[in-house]
Design a protein around this motif. Structure first.
Motif, PDB file in Angstrom:
ATOM      1  N   LEU A  91       1.614  -3.701  -1.544  1.00 13.41           N
ATOM      2  CA  LEU A  91       0.350  -4.150  -0.976  1.00 13.41           C
ATOM      3  C   LEU A  91       0.320  -5.667  -0.825  1.00 13.41           C
ATOM      4  CD1 LEU A  91      -2.070  -1.803  -2.941  1.00 13.41           C
ATOM      5  CD2 LEU A  91      -1.877  -1.907  -0.451  1.00 13.41           C
ATOM      6  N   CYS A  92       0.836  -6.372  -1.809  1.00 14.45           N
ATOM      7  CA  CYS A  92       0.879  -7.835  -1.725  1.00 14.45           C
ATOM      8  C   CYS A  92       1.790  -8.291  -0.584  1.00 14.45           C
ATOM      9  CB  CYS A  92       1.347  -8.424  -3.044  1.00 14.45           C
ATOM     10  SG  CYS A  92       0.167  -8.233  -4.412  1.00 14.45           S
ATOM     11  N   ALA A  93       2.928  -7.638  -0.447  1.00 14.96           N
ATOM     12  CA  ALA A  93       3.864  -8.005   0.616  1.00 14.96           C
ATOM     13  C   ALA A  93       3.278  -7.743   1.998  1.00 14.96           C
ATOM     14  CB  ALA A  93       5.168  -7.241   0.438  1.00 14.96           C
ATOM     15  N   ALA A  94       2.359  -6.785   2.076  1.00  7.30           N
ATOM     16  CA  ALA A  94       1.759  -6.434   3.365  1.00  7.30           C
ATOM     17  C   ALA A  94       0.610  -7.360   3.755  1.00  7.30           C
ATOM     18  CB  ALA A  94       1.261  -4.997   3.328  1.00  7.30           C
ATOM     19  N   ALA A  95       0.217  -8.262   2.870  1.00  5.50           N
ATOM     20  CA  ALA A  95      -0.960  -9.097   3.130  1.00  5.50           C
ATOM     21  C   ALA A  95      -0.899  -9.860   4.461  1.00  5.50           C
ATOM     22  CB  ALA A  95      -1.182 -10.058   1.969  1.00  5.50           C
ATOM     23  N   PRO A  96       0.239 -10.478   4.843  1.00  5.44           N
ATOM     24  CA  PRO A  96       0.258 -11.182   6.128  1.00  5.44           C
ATOM     25  C   PRO A  96       0.025 -10.264   7.322  1.00  5.44           C
ATOM     26  CG  PRO A  96       2.085 -11.890   4.746  1.00  5.44           C
ATOM     27  CD  PRO A  96       1.496 -10.682   4.091  1.00  5.44           C
ATOM     28  N   ARG A  97       0.312  -8.968   7.136  1.00  2.00           N
ATOM     29  CA  ARG A  97       0.126  -8.013   8.233  1.00  2.00           C
ATOM     30  C   ARG A  97      -1.231  -7.323   8.176  1.00  2.00           C
ATOM     31  NH1 ARG A  97       4.825  -4.237   7.076  1.00  2.00           N
ATOM     32  NH2 ARG A  97       4.660  -5.171   4.999  1.00  2.00           N
ATOM     33  N   MET A  98      -2.033  -7.621   7.161  1.00  3.70           N
ATOM     34  CA  MET A  98      -3.400  -7.090   7.075  1.00  3.70           C
ATOM     35  C   MET A  98      -4.371  -8.251   6.845  1.00  3.70           C
ATOM     36  SD  MET A  98      -3.161  -3.370   5.153  1.00  3.70           S
ATOM     37  CE  MET A  98      -2.573  -3.986   3.579  1.00  3.70           C
ATOM     38  N   PRO A  99      -4.441  -9.177   7.786  1.00  2.61           N
ATOM     39  CA  PRO A  99      -5.240 -10.384   7.574  1.00  2.61           C
ATOM     40  C   PRO A  99      -6.739 -10.146   7.533  1.00  2.61           C
ATOM     41  CG  PRO A  99      -4.487 -10.270   9.846  1.00  2.61           C
ATOM     42  CD  PRO A  99      -3.781  -9.163   9.106  1.00  2.61           C
ATOM     43  N   ALA A 100      -7.203  -9.001   8.040  1.00  5.06           N
ATOM     44  CA  ALA A 100      -8.640  -8.732   8.087  1.00  5.06           C
ATOM     45  C   ALA A 100      -9.148  -7.988   6.861  1.00  5.06           C
ATOM     46  CB  ALA A 100      -8.977  -7.929   9.342  1.00  5.06           C
ATOM     47  N   LEU A 101      -8.256  -7.644   5.915  1.00  4.25           N
ATOM     48  CA  LEU A 101      -8.659  -6.824   4.776  1.00  4.25           C
ATOM     49  C   LEU A 101      -9.678  -7.568   3.910  1.00  4.25           C
ATOM     50  CD1 LEU A 101      -8.055  -4.061   3.453  1.00  4.25           C
ATOM     51  CD2 LEU A 101      -6.515  -5.276   1.897  1.00  4.25           C
ATOM     52  N   ARG A 102     -10.813  -6.900   3.666  1.00  6.19           N
ATOM     53  CA  ARG A 102     -11.883  -7.488   2.861  1.00  6.19           C
ATOM     54  C   ARG A 102     -12.272  -6.620   1.671  1.00  6.19           C
ATOM     55  NH1 ARG A 102     -10.129 -10.792   5.474  1.00  6.19           N
ATOM     56  NH2 ARG A 102     -11.119 -12.293   6.878  1.00  6.19           N
ATOM     57  N   ALA A 103     -11.870  -5.334   1.694  1.00  4.01           N
ATOM     58  CA  ALA A 103     -12.254  -4.435   0.606  1.00  4.01           C
ATOM     59  C   ALA A 103     -11.089  -3.503   0.302  1.00  4.01           C
ATOM     60  CB  ALA A 103     -13.489  -3.629   0.990  1.00  4.01           C
ATOM     61  N   LEU A 104     -10.753  -3.363  -0.992  1.00  6.82           N
ATOM     62  CA  LEU A 104      -9.613  -2.557  -1.405  1.00  6.82           C
ATOM     63  C   LEU A 104      -9.985  -1.723  -2.624  1.00  6.82           C
ATOM     64  CD1 LEU A 104      -6.568  -1.803  -1.329  1.00  6.82           C
ATOM     65  CD2 LEU A 104      -6.136  -3.846  -2.725  1.00  6.82           C
ATOM     66  N   PHE A 105      -9.702  -0.429  -2.548  1.00  6.73           N
ATOM     67  CA  PHE A 105      -9.878   0.500  -3.667  1.00  6.73           C
ATOM     68  C   PHE A 105      -8.509   1.080  -3.981  1.00  6.73           C
ATOM     69  CE2 PHE A 105     -12.143   4.779  -4.920  1.00  6.73           C
ATOM     70  CZ  PHE A 105     -11.596   4.697  -6.194  1.00  6.73           C
ATOM     71  N   LEU A 106      -8.007   0.774  -5.164  1.00  9.16           N
ATOM     72  CA  LEU A 106      -6.693   1.250  -5.594  1.00  9.16           C
ATOM     73  C   LEU A 106      -6.868   2.348  -6.631  1.00  9.16           C
ATOM     74  CD1 LEU A 106      -3.559   0.816  -5.620  1.00  9.16           C
ATOM     75  CD2 LEU A 106      -3.941  -0.775  -7.522  1.00  9.16           C
ATOM     76  N   GLY A 107      -6.478   3.588  -6.282  1.00  6.67           N
ATOM     77  CA  GLY A 107      -6.488   4.650  -7.273  1.00  6.67           C
ATOM     78  C   GLY A 107      -7.488   5.761  -7.032  1.00  6.67           C
ATOM     79  N   ASP A 108      -7.832   6.037  -5.787  1.00  9.24           N
ATOM     80  CA  ASP A 108      -8.790   7.099  -5.478  1.00  9.24           C
ATOM     81  C   ASP A 108      -8.098   8.456  -5.576  1.00  9.24           C
ATOM     82  OD1 ASP A 108     -11.046   8.485  -4.600  1.00  9.24           O
ATOM     83  OD2 ASP A 108     -10.451   8.310  -2.498  1.00  9.24           O
TER      84      ASP A 108
END
Length: 315
Positions: free
Chosen positions: A88-105
């Protein structure tokens, strides 16, 4: 209580599942995409699930720049495979609009919360400096490192047991925009050894100046928390206080009634409690302008002459 279903909404948006293959479904309104890949491969050991990794990379290539809210479900089998935090961290440059994340649903059938292998979640905040909402569920190896983040407004940690080290690391963080903090403290049986003393800087009002909602949920020490909150300075600036899902009983409720006024609150959530009817009614009566939730009363379990109380979520 068990997690019997996946989140239907997240960050104020409906959750839409990413299909296992093919194009994403057409949506007319902003959504939270939910990505999960359940795979029971005991031979993989404690390594990242390769099928998850490959499928998630396809999703990012397909939709990454437009993803604003993301829910991560099963990452293989979470009792074996660790959470894909590095991916997920490595993908950050390719998801520049991400504002909300839920890990573990995940549901309990996919993996019990206290079995879920997570790791240090704070690198997610470093990787996504514009993130506003972070929700994490898990138990095994769940850690946090102090971090400064300018944008984070909501932090939720759902667990059957929260360690003192995790709690102190959150409170050692600089989160000037944080308005909503929710920590599920759990029980010592699942690593929940956090005590009131570990929360002292928070209760004293020394942390998170923008905080307006505080949830100390699913806590075996709910009575201790209520006693501390009855005089805690942080309560004076809260709009909402949540002590639900825990073992709140007569001692804690009496402290809330006898302590500082709570009439400035808009909401006091105590559901899943061990209060007698009369005391629950007294709390509602004492706070006529406050939404007081005293639903889901519990009863002590009696075994071999001993009484037992249980938080809503453990294993």
């Amino acid at each position: 209580m068990a997690f019997g279903g996946h989140a239907r909404t997240f960050a104020g948006r409906p959750v839409v599942d990413v299909p296992p293959d093919g194009p994403l479904p057409t949506v007319d309104t902003p959504v939270s995409w939910r990505f999960g890949y359940w795979d029971f491969d005991q031979s993989a050991g404690t390594t990242l699930s390769e099928p998850f990794r490959e499928a998630f990379e396809r999703f990012v290539a397909q939709a990454g720049p437009s993803v604003e809210a993301l829910v991560i479900g099963a990452w293989g089998y979470a009792a074996f495979n660790p959470a894909p935090i590095a991916q997920l961290c490595a993908a950050a440059p390719r998801m520049p609009a991400l504002r909300a994340l839920f890990l573990g649903d995940m549901t309990s059938e996919e993996c019990e919360v206290s079995w879920m292998r997570v790791g240090d979640v704070s690198p997610l905040l470093t990787a996504y400096p514009e993130l506003e909402v972070l929700r994490v569920r898990g138990g095994q190896d769940l850690t946090f490192s102090p971090v400064r983040h300018e944008r984070l407004r909501e932090l939720t940690v759902e667990t059957g047991g929260l360690s003192p080290a995790f709690t102190r690391a959150v409170l050692d963080s600089e989160l000037p925009a944080l308005t909503d903090l929710e920590l599920w403290l759990g029980t010592p049986d699942y690593g929940g050894d956090t005590q009131v003393a570990d929360l002292a800087p928070l209760l004293a009002g020394e942390r998170f100046p923008a905080l307006r909602r505080l949830g100390l949920r699913n806590a075996e020490i709910a009575d201790d928390l209520a006693e501390a909150l009855s005089t805690a300075r942080v309560v004076l600036r809260l709009d909402r206080l949540d002590l639900s899902l825990g073992t709140l009983g007569e001692r804690g409720a009496a402290a809330l009634l006898a302590g500082q006024p709570l009439t400035h609150l808009t909401e006091l959530d105590l559901h899943h409690h061990y209060l007698p009817d009369g005391l629950a009614d007294a709390l509602v009566t004492a706070l006529p302008g406050v939404r007081v939730d005293v639903s889901d009363p519990q009863e002590d379990d009696e075994y071999d002459g001993e009484s037992y109380r249980y938080t809503a979520v453990g294993e």
